[in-house]
Design an enzyme around this catalytic site. Structure first.
Site, PDB file in Angstrom:
ATOM      1  N   TYR A   1       0.848  -1.188   0.000  1.00 17.40           N
ATOM      2  CA  TYR A   1       0.000   0.000   0.000  1.00 17.40           C
ATOM      3  C   TYR A   1       0.887   1.242   0.000  1.00 17.40           C
ATOM      4  CZ  TYR A   1      -4.154   2.792   1.241  1.00 17.40           C
ATOM      5  OH  TYR A   1      -5.189   3.693   1.253  1.00 17.40           O
TER       6      TYR A   1
ATOM      7  N   LYS B   1      -0.900  -0.963  -4.381  1.00 15.32           N
ATOM      8  CA  LYS B   1      -2.006  -0.011  -4.454  1.00 15.32           C
ATOM      9  C   LYS B   1      -1.361   1.365  -4.421  1.00 15.32           C
ATOM     10  CE  LYS B   1      -6.378   1.420  -2.390  1.00 15.32           C
ATOM     11  NZ  LYS B   1      -6.106   2.865  -2.278  1.00 15.32           N
TER      12      LYS B   1
ATOM     13  N   ILE C   1     -11.693   0.527  -6.214  1.00 18.27           N
ATOM     14  CA  ILE C   1     -11.683   0.613  -4.758  1.00 18.27           C
ATOM     15  C   ILE C   1     -11.948   2.069  -4.425  1.00 18.27           C
ATOM     16  CG2 ILE C   1     -10.270   0.458  -2.684  1.00 18.27           C
ATOM     17  CD1 ILE C   1      -8.739  -1.812  -4.045  1.00 18.27           C
TER      18      ILE C   1
END
EC number: 4.1.3.3
Length: 267
Positions: A112, A142, A177
């Site tokens: 992340y 991400k 997302i």
């Protein structure tokens, strides 16, 4: 957006969206485990891909959460970097993620990258290039940053073997997302349907509604406390208030949000 390795494509089981369960250190371990278990149970009927964020706490706790996530059957694991002894080089980040991956050797792992929150701003293209073959469960990142040059460089990493997924349905992607899905999921579904029908103008109009509502929600506070107030106002789920050190909205500001959302025809 997410960057993933084309050679190891993750299956996105929902019709349009992946459920990404992001948990940070305000929750104690037992709570994080309990909520993960409930989402895994729920996903058996909703057929969503459950991605659980296990970072944001001391490494022993991160490893415990990773092991637990694999044991209960999540689809993938997302992990923040070490937040106290912050990695400053791709090599240090690779070593950290390798340790996390070993705790859940059968579950895809993603990093992340959100430097505005973590203070860790390692060049993602260099990291992706150097990570090849070093983290067996690694599937990608991400990418949450306004540095589009960095994102483009990450896209070209490893000789172009990574694909970039942006929350832009007009580019042909059908998965996203987005935190606003917790509050106003219908707008995102409507945008996707409009794009699929080649109705760009309708998609833009709905996007403007979503943007206006998001602006109202975040006007007077940080995202998490304001999102909780919005969920309590708009959805049938009472998620309570944010925990310290986050500051909740006053009653006056909550009422202001409610009136503004009514003006936007959201309530």
């Amino acid at each position: 957006m997410m960057i993933r390795d084309k050679r190891r494509t993750l299956a996105l089981h929902s019709e349009a969206f992946v459920h990404q369960y992001l948990m940070f250190s305000i929750k104690i371990l037992a709570e994080r485990k309990s909520v993960t278990e409930e989402w895994v149970k729920a996903a058996k009927s909703t057929k969503q891909h459950v991605m659980v964020q296990v970072g944001g706490c001391p490494l022993p706790d991160v490893l415990e959460l990773a092991k637990h996530a694999e044991q209960v059957g999540v689809d993938s694991i997302l992990c923040l970097p070490e937040l106290y002894f912050k990695p400053s080089t791709p090599h240090e980040l690779i070593n950290y993620l390798k340790i996390v991956g070993e705790a859940a050797p059968k579950t895809p792992l993603l990093y992340y990258h959100i430097p505005a929150w973590t203070g860790v701003n390692i060049n993602m293209a260099n990291f992706l290039n150097e990570s090849v073959g070093k983290i067996p469960t690694f599937h990608g990142i991400k990418y949450t940053s306004n540095d589009l040059d960095g994102g483009a460089a990450a896209l070209r990493a490893n000789d172009g073997k990574y694909a970039l997924l942006a929350a832009a349905f007009t580019l042909g992607f059908d998965s996203a997302i987005a935190t606003t899905l917790n509050i106003l999921p219908q707008y995102s579904v409507q945008i996707l349907n409009a794009i699929n029908d080649s109705n760009v103008e309708e998609a833009r109009a709905i996007q403007n509604k979503l943007t206006a509502a998001s602006s109202v929600i975040t006007k007077n506070g940080a995202w998490v406390p304001t999102m909780k107030v919005a969920m309590n106002l708009i959805t049938p789920i009472n998620v309570g208030l944010a925990r310290p050190p986050l500051q909740n909205l006053t009653t006056e500001l909550s009422n202001e949000m409610q009136n503004s959302l009514k003006a936007e025809a959201v309530l």
